[in-house]
Write a protein that holds these residues in place. Structure first.
Motif, short mmCIF file in Angstrom:
data_model
loop_
_atom_site.label_atom_id
_atom_site.label_comp_id
_atom_site.label_asym_id
_atom_site.label_seq_id
_atom_site.Cartn_x
_atom_site.Cartn_y
_atom_site.Cartn_z
N ALA A 141 72.06 47.41 -6.93
CA ALA A 141 71.94 46.41 -5.87
C ALA A 141 73.03 46.57 -4.81
O ALA A 141 72.76 46.51 -3.61
N TRP A 142 74.28 46.79 -5.25
CA TRP A 142 75.38 46.91 -4.29
C TRP A 142 75.24 48.15 -3.42
O TRP A 142 75.44 48.09 -2.20
N LEU A 143 74.92 49.28 -4.02
CA LEU A 143 74.79 50.51 -3.23
C LEU A 143 73.67 50.39 -2.21
O LEU A 143 73.79 50.83 -1.07
N ALA A 144 72.57 49.76 -2.61
CA ALA A 144 71.43 49.62 -1.70
C ALA A 144 71.73 48.63 -0.57
O ALA A 144 71.39 48.88 0.59
N VAL A 145 72.36 47.50 -0.88
CA VAL A 145 72.61 46.50 0.16
C VAL A 145 73.70 46.97 1.13
O VAL A 145 73.65 46.65 2.33
N GLU A 146 74.68 47.75 0.65
CA GLU A 146 75.68 48.32 1.55
C GLU A 146 75.05 49.28 2.53
O GLU A 146 75.36 49.28 3.73
N CYS A 147 74.16 50.12 2.03
CA CYS A 147 73.46 51.07 2.90
C CYS A 147 72.56 50.32 3.88
O CYS A 147 72.50 50.66 5.07
N LEU A 148 71.89 49.30 3.41
CA LEU A 148 71.00 48.50 4.25
C LEU A 148 71.76 47.82 5.38
O LEU A 148 71.33 47.85 6.55
N SER A 149 72.89 47.21 5.07
CA SER A 149 73.63 46.49 6.09
C SER A 149 74.26 47.43 7.11
O SER A 149 74.36 47.10 8.29
N ALA A 150 74.69 48.62 6.68
CA ALA A 150 75.31 49.57 7.61
C ALA A 150 74.30 50.12 8.61
O ALA A 150 74.69 50.57 9.69
#
Length: 600
Positions: free
Chosen positions: A468-477
């Motif tokens: 979840a963290w890796l995906a949401v960081e990529c999504l927000s960037a």
């Protein structure tokens, strides 16, 4: 005299070439964006990369790959600082020195997890809450690399000083300062890794950098296992000193090898520096035949400017960015204050549809992750008759498959879908953990026979968080335009840090009262809320980063990163006009001196 062909726009104006007449005549310059240039560079060298093999290619072009190694170590230094509280809160000596008053005659004093423990656990989140806003603005104004270096240098000092803290108050202040610095590091690492990566491989490179978070946790877990041992009686001050080493190494590597983002230079109106930075990255990849020129980038900007000026909102955007240009002339402080006042940009013109769901996703995910701060203490309270530090080390190792899963699925499944999967599996695992903790609590034999079950569930919980963290960081960037990318992420991160600070004062008393099943059941509800929040986010898989800002009231990001317009606005417009309407570039509209035109 040699005739030189001139590009003519729809108004009859001619684009004035800046290069040599003979060069232009024999080889017409391209019109190319930084994203397209870096992508073509990477794929032009892909054939050679396959022939030589990945390892040999990494050795030959180590100056490119070491950029991401440096960013990864910086990320691991962050995670080491964030993860250390999980272990010191379980240390007997730390409980006596910091949580029990610290005096020699305090042997019988009850350890205060509800107030002192929660304050220590949440202090860095409070610092990150503030820097989540300030550091994003600073990275957009001062530079991604400069902000990153400042955060790393300050955190190296704070990390060493934390080992000498004498009271809970001193440690809380130092952890607060650590959180402020962590925010600067995160703002620099994520944005810089996004902006220097080839677009087609951006998800892979960003995930690899983000996955180094795992290395930081493993590094911390290893030293906790060595120093604290089974009894938890080791020297917590030595542990805190060792914890600061990755940050010191990262600061050195970033200073030597990491370049500034070419997109940052472009948005600051520094076209020459933007081209130089792009070519520096290209040369490190191995591309040396056809470097990017100012004229080629200027042509691209000129075309984007013409489309931006045709926009319904083009004029008002030009006015907005010209106000920023005036603020820039007033110095760094004035520009920071102006940018802070301009945080509302990520909520206007329909962009609240992107920002608010991301904020809620960060908020929910940080609430769920708060359990991890207390995992070692949870293992101790469950009386599993197994070394709690060993269990915590094995649980940390489970981040490795989490990273592998996220890296393999980030571009295949998609960012948003992966966030939903992480929240869903995390919620189910926490429910099972709550049921297991409740059964152990009322079991006559204690938790001795449940160690493997608890460890397995903790590992699945960790994998879910990692995904979840890796995906949401990529999504927000990838969800915000270049001009406010760090600011937009900062708003989202700050929202999450607010949750991280507050939740420790919920979880701390529950740990103090040994109400572990209630604690994990509550975290499961937060995770369910995260599923709903992440469903509302806009997926950015295989979408180019946005250099423009024009988002209509019904907009959703898609296609080339441009927003679509409403049905009413669409009436009477042909398809190419619809696309032209949606491209207003901050860089182009602000820095028209680079878009040189002259009348017939």
């Amino acid at each position: 005299m040699t005739a030189v062909a001139m590009d003519v726009d729809t108004d009859g104006n001619q684009f004035r070439p800046l290069g040599n007449d003979d060069d232009i005549q024999h080889q017409p310059p391209r019109s190319i964006s930084i994203d397209d240039y870096l992508d073509s560079v990477y794929h032009q060298n892909s054939a050679a990369r396959q022939r030589k093999g990945v390892i040999l290619d990494m050795i030959q072009h180590w100056r490119y790959y070491i950029i991401f190694i440096a960013l990864g170590i910086a990320n691991s230094g962050d995670s080491a600082e964030m993860g250390c509280t999980n272990y010191i809160l379980s240390s007997v000596k730390f409980q006596h020195d910091i949580l029990g008053g610290g005096a020699a005659d305090d042997e019988g004093e009850e350890v205060d997890f509800a107030k002192r423990g929660a304050a220590v656990a949440g202090a860095h989140f409070a610092g990150m809450l503030i820097s989540g806003l300030l550091s994003g603005v600073l990275a957009d104004i001062w530079g991604r690399r400069s902000t990153l270096l400042l955060g790393l240098a300050c955190n190296a000092v704070v990390g060493v000083l934390s080992a000498a803290a004498r009271t809970a108050t001193e440690l809380c202040l130092l952890r607060f300062a650590c959180g402020v610095n962590l925010g600067m590091v995160i703002a620099g690492v994520v944005t810089l890794s996004a902006e220097i990566s080839p677009p087609s491989k951006r998800g892979r490179f960003m995930t690899l950098v983000a996955s180094c978070y795992t290395l930081g946790f493993l590094y911390t877990a290893f030293w906790a296992l060595i120093i604290f041992r089974v009894s938890g009686s080791g020297n917590w001050r030595l542990f805190m000193f060792m914890n600061a080493l990755p940050t010191i190494v990262a600061a050195s590597l970033v200073a030597m090898f990491a370049p500034e983002s070419p997109r940052f230079f472009l948005c600051r109106g520094k076209l020459t520096e933007a081209v130089s930075a792009s070519n520096l990255i290209a040369s490190r990849i191995g591309y040396v035949d056809k470097l990017l020129t100012e004229e080629e980038l200027r042509r691209y900007l000129f075309q984007a400017k013409r489309m931006g000026e045709a926009s319904f909102r083009g004029k008002e955007k030009i006015i907005a960015v010209n106000k920023n240009a005036v603020a820039r002339e007033g110095g760094l402080l004035r520009e920071v204050l102006t940018s802070l006042a301009g945080i509302k940009q990520v909520f206007v013109n329909g962009y609240w549809r992107t920002t608010i769901p991301l904020q809620l996703s960060y908020f929910s995910l940080t609430l769920v992750s708060g359990v991890a701060t207390w995992l070692t203490k949870i293992f101790q309270n469950l009386d599993l008759q197994t070394d709690a530090y060993a269990l915590s080390f094995y649980q940390t190792l489970s981040q490795i498959p989490g990273v592998i899963i996220a890296s393999g699925l980030i571009d295949l499944v998609g960012r948003r879908q992966l966030v939903i999967i992480g929240f869903g599996s995390g919620s189910a695992t926490l429910i099972l953990l709550a049921a297991t903790a409740n059964k152990i609590k009322y079991s006559e034999g204690g938790g001795g026979g449940y160690a493997l079950i608890v460890l397995a569930l903790a590992c699945v919980y960790t994998i879910s968080l990692c995904v979840a963290w890796l995906a949401v960081e990529c999504l927000s960037a990838e969800s915000f335009p270049t001009k406010v990318r760090s600011t937009g992420r900062g708003v989202c991160v700050a929202t999450g840090r607010l949750a991280g600070f507050c939740v420790q004062f919920w979880y701390g008393p529950l740990v103090n009262q040994n109400r572990l099943s209630f604690m994990m059941g509550l975290a499961s509800l937060f995770s369910m809320g995260g599923v709903a929040a992440s469903y509302l986010t806009t997926d950015t898989t295989n979408v180019d980063l946005q250099d423009h800002w024009d988002y209509s009231s019904s907009a959703r990001v898609g296609g080339e990163g441009c927003a679509s317009i409403s049905a009413d606005e669409d009436n009477g417009l042909v398809e190419h006009e619809r696309q032209a309407t949606m491209r207003t570039s901050f860089a182009e509209t602000t820095h028209s001196k680079y878009l040189s035109v002259e009348p017939n």
